[in-house]
Design an enzyme around this catalytic site. Structure first.
Site, mmCIF file in Angstrom:
data_model
loop_
_atom_site.group_PDB
_atom_site.id
_atom_site.type_symbol
_atom_site.label_atom_id
_atom_site.label_comp_id
_atom_site.label_asym_id
_atom_site.label_seq_id
_atom_site.Cartn_x
_atom_site.Cartn_y
_atom_site.Cartn_z
ATOM 1 N N LYS A 116 0.802 -1.217 0.000
ATOM 2 C CA LYS A 116 0.000 0.000 0.000
ATOM 3 C C LYS A 116 0.840 1.274 0.000
ATOM 4 C CE LYS A 116 -4.235 -1.819 2.088
ATOM 5 N NZ LYS A 116 -3.947 -3.230 1.908
ATOM 6 N N GLU A 200 -3.154 6.863 7.908
ATOM 7 C CA GLU A 200 -4.041 7.663 7.062
ATOM 8 C C GLU A 200 -5.001 8.469 7.926
ATOM 9 O OE1 GLU A 200 -6.284 5.155 4.517
ATOM 10 O OE2 GLU A 200 -4.695 4.923 3.035
ATOM 11 N N HIS A 235 -15.254 -4.193 7.648
ATOM 12 C CA HIS A 235 -14.431 -4.059 6.447
ATOM 13 C C HIS A 235 -14.718 -5.134 5.396
ATOM 14 C CE1 HIS A 235 -12.263 -1.000 8.642
ATOM 15 N NE2 HIS A 235 -11.934 -1.874 9.579
ATOM 16 N N ARG A 297 -6.997 -8.032 -9.887
ATOM 17 C CA ARG A 297 -7.717 -9.278 -10.200
ATOM 18 C C ARG A 297 -9.177 -8.942 -10.459
ATOM 19 N NH1 ARG A 297 -10.575 -9.485 -5.577
ATOM 20 N NH2 ARG A 297 -9.562 -8.934 -3.604
#
Length: 631
Positions: A116, A200, A235, A297
């Site tokens: 990430k 973040e 999530h 994907r």
């Protein structure tokens, strides 16, 4: 075009890929573990190869075994599906090194987007907006804390190599940061073998917006519009839709342009998804949407994109892998109507959403919508794999119509004895906030109590009254109840005083039960309910109907409120716990004896002060099974 394809996966995605392969005249090859020997994807394949024991780490995740199966069957191509090895760059390289066509992202693209922090730096260089945060190499806890303090709370700590909601912590205050960091790092190390994190800014009204992109080997990249995947639980996505509600043309142009830039930055080929986080506190705005990550994907939710565009993304994957160009130019890709997808999981919402496993004795899904599934009636839901058993997909002219149709479809789900989240999905889709498009990633968390609440009270009256008739207790023309012949004759046991026998139905559903007698509900015409071997289905819920003889007002109760076994037998249900408030006539314990069930019910309104039996216990006659105190 290649003539055969091996799908290095299982379940519904393997079946989905096979469907397109067969339509295109391509031989479909499956791999399977010992647990999946009788699975649907094995049944639907033209050829199948056993690759190991049930555990995925010994079968589906072993690249060498998958490659050996491909070579043994002469497979010309390998499609990885999603999950397992789908984003494993080393596996992709091994496939290509073996002279087999890889139907997936280039290994370099997988690596570029796999971490990430590196992906975000790449996106910044490509001019793609990213969420404010820290992506530095210095992982000293004090440095990470100072960066978080500078960003401003709340912040999100995310594992650099994370995914699936693992290695992620929301932190509200500076004082809580270091403990949350340590926990996140431990989970990241355990799940991914990499404890590095990034920080973040946490978005307070987040919407999860993602864009489907597709590239070919000539450098052409197009988008197929956006999806909204904001309805999540911990999530994990629950319901997805396309397009995103509240997305205007200017914002759509900005986010899809950013997605195409992101894909081109890594020379992307094939189907991929660029995921964005949006601050929806003031609606969707172009300056409030930031890059989050890329999935290199096919996505679980790809059917909603296929529905609004009319595109078969698996066919496009096949063609791109064979060296063909993107089949449509950007201007020629349509966006028609509204599509929604619900993920049907084998789980028990009333019990903390714990997975539910076992044989699917009864399994019926709607037949008038698109259903992608990897299971069948008589098959097994295994403890070894993801509990998603089907995806229900609808396509309508408007969002309102799509939500209503999908709610109806989820309400038609009939699964027994494995539990599902079908009723939970119905409540999500019918919730006023969802209907209005007022959703963000915190919606389920905020509304969860109402979304998992049992619908038994509604069903109990209508369903039990119907069940009484189905079991032979019917109303005559004068609206009088005719007794069930089984219960005619001598009255029941006498225990600490006279008792009177009554025929009773108990409806067991989710965490609650409702007892009904002919006196409790007048005869009427009720909407028909589907039944299967004594199990009734309504609104996505399954209810087991039990007929038994109720012993007097207390069902074998003494005047002091103790509920005693009228005979030796086995406890088959305990529906109340110590401290529970109960109403007169409410079932507390159900005893099975002499091939019949006997309910012991509360003799008066009160509170349960003791429970002396558990399901499965063999008890003697006159044993105290529970005690109710008046009050």
């Amino acid at each position: 075009m290649f003539k055969s394809v091996l799908v290095a996966n299982r379940g519904e995605i393997a079946c989905r890929v096979f469907r397109t392969a067969k339509r295109m005249g391509i031989r479909a090859i499956a791999v399977y573990s010992e647990a999946d020997a009788k699975a649907l994807h094995v049944r639907e394949a033209d050829e199948a190869v056993l690759i190991g024991p049930a555990a995925a780490r010994e079968s589906y995740l072993v690249a060498d075994k998958v490659l050996a199966a491909a070579k043994a069957t002469g497979a010309e191509a390998i499609h990885p599906g999603y999950g397992f090895l789908s984003e494993n760059a080393e596996f992709a390289e091994a496939v290509m090194a073996a002279g087999i066509i890889w139907i997936g992202a280039p290994p370099a693209s997988i690596r570029a987007m796999g971490l990430k922090d590196a992906a975000k730096k790449l996106m910044v260089a490509a001019g793609v907006p990213v969420t404010p945060g820290y992506m530095g190499e210095d992982q000293n806890p004090d440095r990470l804390k100072s960066e978080a303090d500078a960003i401003g709370y709340p912040v999100l700590i995310k594992a650099v190599a994370g995914g699936g909601g693992k290695g992620m912590r929301r932190v509200e205050t500076s004082d809580a940061f270091l403990d949350a960091l340590a926990s996140c790092q431990r989970e990241a190390a355990s799940s991914f073998g990499d404890d590095r994190v990034l920080i973040e800014k946490y978005i307070l009204s987040p919407r999860h917006i993602e864009v489907q992109v597709f590239g070919d080997s000539n450098g052409e990249v197009v988008h197929l519009y956006e999806r909204d995947c904001s309805l999540q639980r911990r999530h994990q996505k629950v319901i997805e839709e396309a397009p995103a509600p509240g997305m205007d043309a200017a914002t759509r142009a900005a986010v899809t342009d950013a997605a195409v830039k992101a894909a081109k930055a890594v020379n992307y080929v094939g189907a991929g998804t660029i995921e964005f986080i949006a601050d929806a506190s003031e609606g969707l705005r172009a300056d409030r949407i930031w890059f989050m990550e890329m999935n290199t994907r096919l996505q679980v939710e790809h059917p909603v994109t296929e529905s609004i565009t009319g595109v078969d993304l698996v066919e496009w994957q096949f063609r791109a892998a064979a060296g063909e160009p993107v089949p449509l130019k950007q201007a020629d890709i349509p966006m028609n109507g509204w599509a929604m997808e619900a993920r049907l999981y084998a789980e028990d919402p009333a019990n903390g959403f714990l997975p539910s496993i076992g044989k699917l004795e009864h399994f019926r899904l709607p037949d008038d919508i698109r259903v992608d599934t990897g299971v069948f009636q008589g098959g097994e839901v295994s403890q070894f794999y993801d509990p998603m058993i089907a995806k229900l997909i609808v396509h309508e002219t408007s969002r309102e119509a799509a939500a209503a149709r999908l709610a109806d479809a989820c309400a038609e789900v009939e699964v027994w004895p494995v539990k599902t989240n079908a009723a939970f999905l119905v409540k999500c889709l019918e919730h006023p906030r969802f209907v209005e498009g007022d959703v963000d990633t915190g919606f389920i968390g905020a509304e969860e109590e109402a979304l998992v609440a049992s619908s038994l009270s509604k069903f109990g009256l209508e369903g039990a009254a119907r069940a009484l008739r189905e079991h032979g207790v019917v109303a005559d023309g004068n609206d009088h109840w005719a007794p069930w012949d089984t219960w005619n004759g001598p009255q029941g046991f006498r225990l600490n005083g006279p008792s009177e026998s009554r025929q009773t139905i108990v409806v067991h559903g989710e965490a609650h039960s409702v007892a009904m007698t002919p006196d409790d509900y007048p005869p009427a015409t009720y909407r028909p309910l589907t039944a299967h071997n004594g199990v009734w289905f309504e609104d996505g819920l399954a209810f087991e109907i039990s007929a038994f003889k109720q012993m007097g007002a207390g069902g074998g109760s003494a005047s002091d409120g103790s509920l005693r076994a009228p005979m030796p037998g086995k406890i088959v249900a305990v529906s109340a716990a110590v401290g529970d408030a109960v109403a007169k006539g409410q079932p507390i314990v159900v005893l099975e004896a002499m091939k019949m069930e006997h309910a012991l019910v509360a003799p008066f309104d009160g509170k349960v002060s003791g429970v002396g039996a558990a399901v499965g216990d063999q008890v003697a006659a006159d044993a105290v099974l529970a005690v109710v105190e008046a009050g």
